[in-house]
Scaffold this motif. Structure first.
Motif, PDB file in Angstrom:
ATOM      1  N   CYS A 201      10.970  59.161 -31.865  1.00  0.00           N
ATOM      2  CA  CYS A 201       9.789  58.322 -31.599  1.00  0.00           C
ATOM      3  C   CYS A 201       8.628  58.751 -32.486  1.00  0.00           C
ATOM      4  O   CYS A 201       7.939  57.905 -33.070  1.00  0.00           O
ATOM      5  N   GLN A 202       8.417  60.048 -32.604  1.00  0.00           N
ATOM      6  CA  GLN A 202       7.353  60.539 -33.490  1.00  0.00           C
ATOM      7  C   GLN A 202       7.653  60.182 -34.943  1.00  0.00           C
ATOM      8  O   GLN A 202       6.760  59.751 -35.670  1.00  0.00           O
ATOM      9  N   ASP A 203       8.891  60.371 -35.363  1.00  0.00           N
ATOM     10  CA  ASP A 203       9.269  60.100 -36.749  1.00  0.00           C
ATOM     11  C   ASP A 203       9.147  58.621 -37.103  1.00  0.00           C
ATOM     12  O   ASP A 203       8.989  58.270 -38.268  1.00  0.00           O
ATOM     13  N   ALA A 204       9.225  57.747 -36.100  1.00  0.00           N
ATOM     14  CA  ALA A 204       9.148  56.302 -36.344  1.00  0.00           C
ATOM     15  C   ALA A 204       7.724  55.837 -36.638  1.00  0.00           C
ATOM     16  O   ALA A 204       7.509  54.700 -37.047  1.00  0.00           O
ATOM     17  N   VAL A 205       6.742  56.725 -36.461  1.00  0.00           N
ATOM     18  CA  VAL A 205       5.336  56.361 -36.620  1.00  0.00           C
ATOM     19  C   VAL A 205       4.821  56.830 -37.978  1.00  0.00           C
ATOM     20  O   VAL A 205       4.642  58.022 -38.194  1.00  0.00           O
ATOM     21  N   PRO A 206       4.583  55.881 -38.901  1.00  0.00           N
ATOM     22  CA  PRO A 206       4.043  56.291 -40.197  1.00  0.00           C
ATOM     23  C   PRO A 206       2.593  56.755 -40.103  1.00  0.00           C
ATOM     24  O   PRO A 206       2.164  57.623 -40.850  1.00  0.00           O
ATOM     25  N   SER A 207       1.845  56.168 -39.154  1.00  0.00           N
ATOM     26  CA  SER A 207       0.436  56.537 -38.980  1.00  0.00           C
ATOM     27  C   SER A 207      -0.005  56.147 -37.579  1.00  0.00           C
ATOM     28  O   SER A 207       0.299  55.037 -37.117  1.00  0.00           O
ATOM     29  N   THR A 208      -0.743  57.026 -36.923  1.00  0.00           N
ATOM     30  CA  THR A 208      -1.260  56.687 -35.595  1.00  0.00           C
ATOM     31  C   THR A 208      -2.331  55.603 -35.672  1.00  0.00           C
ATOM     32  O   THR A 208      -2.695  55.027 -34.653  1.00  0.00           O
ATOM     33  N   ALA A 209      -2.795  55.285 -36.868  1.00  0.00           N
ATOM     34  CA  ALA A 209      -3.762  54.194 -37.047  1.00  0.00           C
ATOM     35  C   ALA A 209      -3.144  52.846 -36.661  1.00  0.00           C
ATOM     36  O   ALA A 209      -3.862  51.875 -36.422  1.00  0.00           O
TER      37      ALA A 209
END
Length: 140
Positions: free
Chosen positions: A94-102
């Motif tokens: 799940c973390q790796d799927a996020v390129p940017s928290t923006a």
């Protein structure tokens, strides 16, 4: 025999990627992302995936100032739910799927849309069931 209707063949509206994105953002930058997500996500069933509902429950059960990836893992482990949600590997994914928290607002918007559409389907289904079970006169 009648073929199954198209509505029975389809999954309810949801975005697996958006749900993973919300979880990933909250695990990556909890102090910023959890409060922002809590404004939109008013109940666990905003998440379609039961794994995400369980992870979200754990995120919300922890004090924000103490919440991080390890504390979420510990909370899930203590409740004997870590394996049920896919283990540490799934939380990492799940973390790796996020390129940017923006991108959190976009993920939240997609999630909310799926939730609203699922609720609309439920309301329509309830109305249809009431119509079929109606007895009496509709006209006076």
């Amino acid at each position: 025999m009648k073929p199954a209707s198209k509505t029975q063949e389809r999954l309810p509206p949801h975005s697996e990627e958006a749900e993973q994105g919300v979880i990933g953002c909250c695990l990556t930058v909890p102090m910023q992302c959890v409060p922002e997500a809590q404004i939109v996500i008013r109940s666990n069933d905003y998440f379609y995936d039961l794994r995400h509902q369980t992870i979200w429950e754990s995120i919300n059960a922890l004090e924000l100032r103490e919440m991080d990836f390890i504390s979420v893992v510990g909370h899930l482990k203590k409740r004997k739910l870590l394996d049920e949600v896919g283990g540490v590997a799934y939380l990492n994914a799940c973390q790796d799927a996020v390129p940017s928290t923006a991108n959190l607002p976009t993920y939240l918007s997609e999630m909310e849309e799926g939730f609203v559409l699922r609720r609309a389907i439920q309301v329509c289904s309830d109305i249809t069931a009431r119509i079929y079970s109606h007895s009496g006169s509709m006209v006076e």
